[in-house]
Design an enzyme around this catalytic site. Structure first.
Site, short mmCIF file in Angstrom:
data_model
loop_
_atom_site.label_atom_id
_atom_site.label_comp_id
_atom_site.label_asym_id
_atom_site.label_seq_id
_atom_site.Cartn_x
_atom_site.Cartn_y
_atom_site.Cartn_z
N SER A 122 12.16 18.02 22.99
CA SER A 122 11.70 19.17 23.52
C SER A 122 10.05 18.79 23.69
O SER A 122 9.14 19.16 24.50
CB SER A 122 11.50 20.23 23.23
OG SER A 122 13.41 20.32 23.81
N LYS B 33 7.64 17.89 27.42
CA LYS B 33 8.10 19.14 27.70
C LYS B 33 6.77 19.23 28.38
O LYS B 33 5.97 19.30 29.66
CB LYS B 33 8.85 20.25 27.35
CG LYS B 33 10.31 20.58 27.51
CD LYS B 33 10.89 21.20 26.81
CE LYS B 33 12.36 21.19 26.94
NZ LYS B 33 12.94 22.09 26.24
N TYR C 63 14.08 14.08 32.72
CA TYR C 63 14.29 15.07 31.75
C TYR C 63 14.66 14.53 30.35
O TYR C 63 14.11 14.24 28.77
CB TYR C 63 15.15 16.21 32.02
CG TYR C 63 15.09 17.10 30.81
CD1 TYR C 63 13.59 18.06 30.21
CD2 TYR C 63 16.86 17.08 29.99
CE1 TYR C 63 14.09 18.78 29.58
CE2 TYR C 63 15.94 19.02 29.29
CZ TYR C 63 15.44 19.03 28.76
OH TYR C 63 15.06 19.80 27.65
N TYR D 165 9.90 28.52 21.47
CA TYR D 165 10.97 29.66 21.93
C TYR D 165 11.34 30.86 21.39
O TYR D 165 9.32 31.74 21.37
CB TYR D 165 12.10 29.12 21.42
CG TYR D 165 12.03 27.60 22.20
CD1 TYR D 165 11.65 26.86 23.49
CD2 TYR D 165 12.21 26.49 20.96
CE1 TYR D 165 12.05 25.44 23.33
CE2 TYR D 165 12.33 25.12 20.80
CZ TYR D 165 11.93 24.70 22.52
OH TYR D 165 11.98 23.22 22.49
N1 GLN Z 1 17.42 17.29 24.70
C1 GLN Z 1 17.02 18.96 24.52
C2 GLN Z 1 17.96 19.66 24.94
O1 GLN Z 1 17.57 19.31 26.17
C3 GLN Z 1 15.59 19.04 24.01
C4 GLN Z 1 15.49 20.55 23.10
C5 GLN Z 1 14.80 20.83 22.03
O2 GLN Z 1 13.85 20.15 22.13
N2 GLN Z 1 14.21 21.74 21.79
O3 GLN Z 1 18.73 20.35 24.35
#
Ligand code: GLN
Length: 313
Positions: free
Chosen positions: A70, A73, A196, A248
């Protein structure tokens, strides 16, 4: 201007933090909902710091590549902010902390397919749709951006991880289809997920990630090459989003304990920014129930305390 932190103190501090990390080995679990990540040896630790001149300090397994997950992102949002007009992004995704798990469906249904922020999975998938629907060579661009920001032309996707995620895509696909059902996502779901998952599957080390995020400590300018990545205003906005949404439903606790803008990934990496001073990357694969690295969080607490960096006062 006063010396922001004592450079001579930094290397011994990082060495002490790396030496203390094994105390937390055994706490938490590696992410096993992505089978390729479950194979990573869990008891590893690395840390790297990059200052605003691009100088890097490292300790432990700072040069071992891991799946950034993530953390990607943020890099994807940066491409969107560079290329798209603001309303094109912020009418489709919010900027509020979610208070829900990163892969939760409940809030997305309640809020009619508009994700709370770009760092929960739904929001990040939405950003990938913005990119894939406008940029032909988006995979190439993501990899080039990571290479350029980190100053490492060897950075690549781990295709096994990307495939493993696609093979176990059900929850992310469900989020994407829900957004499609509400008319907030238009492209083919698999095309969006492919972008993604490739971002998540970028393999980078702590040194790479610390370098790649130094622009967020440096008013938007990458100290590696002096190029502006984003504007000073966008830098403030990105750091604000990282502080409020980067971890989060543990973002509040992270702000309390570490007090820095940050972003975690289920590969065990966490990047944190000390605005005006440095970027930090820690990595250790075992995660707490929020999906954040246990030893990584402890290390960031120790680093912040040891250096006395406290941008929140
Ligand atoms: N590839 C992971 C997912 O889609 C990324 C989630 C994360 O790193 N929090 O669940």
């Amino acid at each position: 201007m006063p010396e922001p932190f004592d450079r001579h103190q930094l290397q011994p501090l990082l060495d002490r933090i790396a030496a203390a990390a094994p105390r937390h080995f055994g706490e938490g679990e590696v992410a096993d909902y992505i089978p390729a990540l479950a194979e990573v040896a869990p008891d590893q630790f690395g840390i790297a710091v990059c200052d605003i001149n691009g100088k890097v300090w490292r300790a432990g397994a700072a040069d071992t590549a891991f799946s950034i997950q993530s953390i990607s992102k943020v890099l994807n949002l940066v491409i969107a902010m560079q290329r798209l007009d603001e309303p094109d992004i912020w009418t489709r995704v919010g900027r509020e902390p979610s208070g829900h798990a990163f892969n939760s469906m409940a809030q997305l249904e309640e809020e009619k397919g508009v994700p709370r922020n770009p760092f929960i999975n739904a929001g990040a998938v939405l950003v990938c749709e913005l990119l894939v629907s406008r940029i032909m060579s988006i995979h190439w661009m993501m990899r080039e951006q990571a290479r350029r920001l980190a100053g490492n032309p060897a950075i690549n996707f781990d295709d096994r991880v990307a495939r493993s995620e696609m093979d176990h895509k059900a929850r992310n696909a469900a989020l994407a289809y829900l957004m499609k059902a509400y008319g907030n996502l238009h492209s083919e779901v698999n095309d969006v997920l492919d972008v993604y998952f490739h971002g998540c599957a970028l393999a980078m080390s702590c040194s790479d990630v610390a370098r790649a995020f130094a622009f967020l400590a440096n008013g938007g300018v990458n100290p590696q090459d002096g190029q502006a990545v984003v504007t000073p205003q966008q830098t403030r906005q990105l750091n604000a989003l990282l502080l409020t949404c980067g971890l989060y439903d543990a973002a509040g606790d992270f702000a309390w304990r570490v007090g820095l803008p940050g972003k975690s990934g289920v590969g065990g990496g966490i990047v944190a920014i000390v605005p005006g001073q440095m970027s930090i990357c820690v990595w250790s694969p075992r995660l707490d129930s929020y999906g954040n690295s246990v030893a990584g969080l402890r290390a960031l607490e120790s680093l912040v305390e040891g250096l006395g960096v406290a941008p929140l006062g």
